[in-house]
Each structure stands twice: as structure tokens, then as C-alpha cells.
Scaffold this motif. Sequence first.
Motif, PDB file in Angstrom:
ATOM      1  N   ASP A  65      62.775  76.075  48.042  1.00 50.14           N
ATOM      2  CA  ASP A  65      62.698  74.966  47.096  1.00 50.14           C
ATOM      3  C   ASP A  65      64.060  74.687  46.486  1.00 50.14           C
ATOM      4  N   GLY A  66      64.191  73.500  45.963  1.00 46.92           N
ATOM      5  CA  GLY A  66      65.428  73.106  45.292  1.00 46.92           C
ATOM      6  C   GLY A  66      65.814  71.697  45.665  1.00 46.92           C
ATOM      7  N   LYS A  67      66.434  71.020  44.721  1.00 47.41           N
ATOM      8  CA  LYS A  67      66.849  69.638  44.958  1.00 47.41           C
ATOM      9  C   LYS A  67      68.329  69.608  45.300  1.00 47.41           C
ATOM     10  N   HIS A  68      68.696  68.623  46.107  1.00 47.45           N
ATOM     11  CA  HIS A  68      70.070  68.466  46.543  1.00 47.45           C
ATOM     12  C   HIS A  68      70.354  66.984  46.668  1.00 47.45           C
ATOM     13  N   ASN A  69      71.569  66.560  46.346  1.00 49.29           N
ATOM     14  CA  ASN A  69      71.908  65.142  46.412  1.00 49.29           C
ATOM     15  C   ASN A  69      72.026  64.639  47.841  1.00 49.29           C
ATOM     16  N   ILE A  70      72.382  65.489  48.773  1.00 50.27           N
ATOM     17  CA  ILE A  70      72.624  65.068  50.154  1.00 50.27           C
ATOM     18  C   ILE A  70      71.395  65.313  51.028  1.00 50.27           C
ATOM     19  N   PHE A  71      70.766  66.489  50.917  1.00 51.86           N
ATOM     20  CA  PHE A  71      69.604  66.830  51.735  1.00 51.86           C
ATOM     21  C   PHE A  71      68.337  66.522  50.937  1.00 51.86           C
ATOM     22  N   THR A  72      67.577  65.520  51.394  1.00 53.00           N
ATOM     23  CA  THR A  72      66.380  65.083  50.667  1.00 53.00           C
ATOM     24  C   THR A  72      65.182  64.997  51.614  1.00 53.00           C
ATOM     25  N   SER A  73      64.025  64.825  51.046  1.00 53.19           N
ATOM     26  CA  SER A  73      62.764  64.632  51.786  1.00 53.19           C
ATOM     27  C   SER A  73      62.544  65.716  52.835  1.00 53.19           C
ATOM     28  N   GLU A  74      62.724  66.956  52.441  1.00 52.30           N
ATOM     29  CA  GLU A  74      62.537  68.072  53.373  1.00 52.30           C
ATOM     30  C   GLU A  74      61.052  68.280  53.657  1.00 52.30           C
ATOM     31  N   LEU A  75      60.770  68.616  54.903  1.00 53.69           N
ATOM     32  CA  LEU A  75      59.397  68.846  55.330  1.00 53.69           C
ATOM     33  C   LEU A  75      59.394  69.920  56.406  1.00 53.69           C
ATOM     34  N   LEU A  76      58.429  70.834  56.337  1.00 52.63           N
ATOM     35  CA  LEU A  76      58.281  71.886  57.329  1.00 52.63           C
ATOM     36  C   LEU A  76      56.836  71.893  57.803  1.00 52.63           C
ATOM     37  N   ASN A  77      56.640  71.729  59.107  1.00 47.82           N
ATOM     38  CA  ASN A  77      55.301  71.737  59.714  1.00 47.82           C
ATOM     39  C   ASN A  77      55.211  72.892  60.692  1.00 47.82           C
ATOM     40  N   ASN A  78      54.034  73.509  60.752  1.00 51.96           N
ATOM     41  CA  ASN A  78      53.769  74.584  61.701  1.00 51.96           C
ATOM     42  C   ASN A  78      52.602  74.151  62.578  1.00 51.96           C
ATOM     43  N   ILE A  79      52.863  73.958  63.855  1.00 46.10           N
ATOM     44  CA  ILE A  79      51.818  73.579  64.797  1.00 46.10           C
ATOM     45  C   ILE A  79      51.785  74.633  65.898  1.00 46.10           C
ATOM     46  N   ASP A  80      50.747  75.455  65.870  1.00 44.19           N
ATOM     47  CA  ASP A  80      50.549  76.514  66.876  1.00 44.19           C
ATOM     48  C   ASP A  80      51.767  77.420  67.031  1.00 44.19           C
ATOM     49  N   GLY A  81      52.347  77.848  65.921  1.00 45.12           N
ATOM     50  CA  GLY A  81      53.479  78.764  65.971  1.00 45.12           C
ATOM     51  C   GLY A  81      54.824  78.111  66.210  1.00 45.12           C
ATOM     52  N   TYR A  83      57.529  75.594  64.680  1.00 52.92           N
ATOM     53  CA  TYR A  83      57.875  74.974  63.411  1.00 52.92           C
ATOM     54  C   TYR A  83      58.760  73.756  63.647  1.00 52.92           C
ATOM     55  N   GLU A  84      58.539  72.728  62.838  1.00 50.44           N
ATOM     56  CA  GLU A  84      59.359  71.516  62.856  1.00 50.44           C
ATOM     57  C   GLU A  84      59.878  71.286  61.444  1.00 50.44           C
ATOM     58  N   TYR A  85      61.189  71.333  61.298  1.00 48.00           N
ATOM     59  CA  TYR A  85      61.825  71.048  60.012  1.00 48.00           C
ATOM     60  C   TYR A  85      62.449  69.660  60.095  1.00 48.00           C
ATOM     61  N   SER A  86      62.310  68.882  59.040  1.00 44.37           N
ATOM     62  CA  SER A  86      62.964  67.575  59.010  1.00 44.37           C
ATOM     63  C   SER A  86      63.483  67.316  57.607  1.00 44.37           C
ATOM     64  N   ALA A  87      64.561  66.524  57.540  1.00 43.27           N
ATOM     65  CA  ALA A  87      65.159  66.158  56.257  1.00 43.27           C
ATOM     66  C   ALA A  87      65.982  64.891  56.450  1.00 43.27           C
ATOM     67  N   ASN A  88      66.208  64.207  55.362  1.00 41.13           N
ATOM     68  CA  ASN A  88      67.139  63.079  55.376  1.00 41.13           C
ATOM     69  C   ASN A  88      68.478  63.578  54.861  1.00 41.13           C
ATOM     70  N   ILE A  89      69.541  63.170  55.538  1.00 39.29           N
ATOM     71  CA  ILE A  89      70.896  63.499  55.088  1.00 39.29           C
ATOM     72  C   ILE A  89      71.466  62.197  54.536  1.00 39.29           C
ATOM     73  N   SER A  90      71.658  62.158  53.224  1.00 44.09           N
ATOM     74  CA  SER A  90      72.036  60.922  52.532  1.00 44.09           C
ATOM     75  C   SER A  90      73.481  60.539  52.785  1.00 44.09           C
ATOM     76  N   LYS A  91      73.801  59.302  52.400  1.00 44.10           N
ATOM     77  CA  LYS A  91      75.191  58.864  52.517  1.00 44.10           C
ATOM     78  C   LYS A  91      76.060  59.784  51.673  1.00 44.10           C
ATOM     79  N   ARG A  92      77.331  59.949  52.120  1.00 45.15           N
ATOM     80  CA  ARG A  92      78.157  60.971  51.491  1.00 45.15           C
ATOM     81  C   ARG A  92      79.638  60.703  51.724  1.00 45.15           C
ATOM     82  N   GLU A  93      80.446  61.338  50.910  1.00 43.24           N
ATOM     83  CA  GLU A  93      81.898  61.300  51.056  1.00 43.24           C
ATOM     84  C   GLU A  93      82.296  62.264  52.171  1.00 43.24           C
ATOM     85  N   SER A  94      83.507  62.128  52.663  1.00 43.88           N
ATOM     86  CA  SER A  94      83.977  63.054  53.695  1.00 43.88           C
ATOM     87  C   SER A  94      84.179  64.424  53.047  1.00 43.88           C
TER      88      SER A  94
END
Length: 187
Positions: A65-81, A83-94
Motif C-alpha cells: 500500500d501507499g500513494k505515489h505521484n507517478i505510479f497510480t491505479s495499481e491493481l493485482l489480480n491472481n488467476i489460477d496462480g 499474477y497480473e500487476y498493472s499500474a498507470n505511470i503518470s506524466k513526469r519530468e526527466s
Amino acid sequence: MNTNKEKVKKIFSQILEPFALGLLALLFIIPSITVLNLSPITKQLQKLNILGVTTENSISISLVDGKHNIFTSELLNNIDGKYEYSANISKRESDSYSKPILKIVNKNNENKTLIFYGHTASNTKSNIYIKTTDSSLKLQDDKGFTYQQEIELQPNQELVVFLSVENFSNIQFTESFSMSITEKEEL
């Protein structure tokens, strides 16, 4: 006097008869329930968890858990062993950005190897890594090429995995990142 005895008898029969029938029923019901509870358990032993000791061989993966300005909308799914992780990587400076994303626990009595494969939907010329305390593993390079990576877990080891993104120019839009995590099959 006879009528008094009959009245008393009638009242007692109305009160005592239901109790007697209830007691008689309990004499049959309680032993039946006891016998059912003493029957052997026929569940699969590998899925039992008795007094905190588990006999199931498994890998546990959970989101950190935890909030971050760049990594948002995190989701973790487990289907029959798998795992699928997904997240949005927001716009950012170099720059380089990192966040702890997964806590992995090897509940086995043997070494297990996990395979990580992650990518973005579009190429923003960013390097994307997963990092542990011991290593930094590249999932996608700045040319958009993806790489499969492996992490070996010792018995009963807990590991926190970080997601890291590094880019050398500003990124002006949000990109979608997804990563699959599977256990390597032993031959």
C-alpha cells in the motif's frame, strides 16, 4: 375429588408430555450429532491450515500500500496462480522514480523461481526495472524492447519488489504498464 385428580392429571399431561417428547428426541439427536462430529475428515490434506502450520506449497504475492505521484491505479489480480500487476505511470519530468509495489512470501520448504514479464502499451523511451535489495532487473529498455526476468526465493523468504522508471526527457502523458508474474515450472 375425582374431578380434581383428573384436572391435575390433565394439566400435568399438557405440561409434562411436550417435555418428555423433547427429552426423548434429544436422546436420539445428541448421539447422532456426536457421531457425525467424530467422523474422519476427508478433505485434501494439502489445503489444511491447522494451528498456523500450512501444508500447502504456495507463493503469496500482495500489493504494497501507499500513494505515489507517478505510479497510480495499481491493481493485482491472481488467476489460477498467475499474477497480473498493472499500474498507470503518470506524466513526469526527466528523472528516475521508484516505488515498492509487491510483497512476495515463499511459503515453501524449497527454493522457488518467479518469472516477471512487464511492458508498457507505448514506447516513451523509458527504462523500466524491478528492483530488490540485491538486484535491479530491466523489464523494458528505452527502445521499447522487453525482457523476461527471474527472481529466486529461498524457503520462507519475504521479499519486497520495487517498480522503477527512468527517463531522460520529460514525458507529457500517462502510460499503462502491465506485468505478469508466474512460478517457473521445475523439470
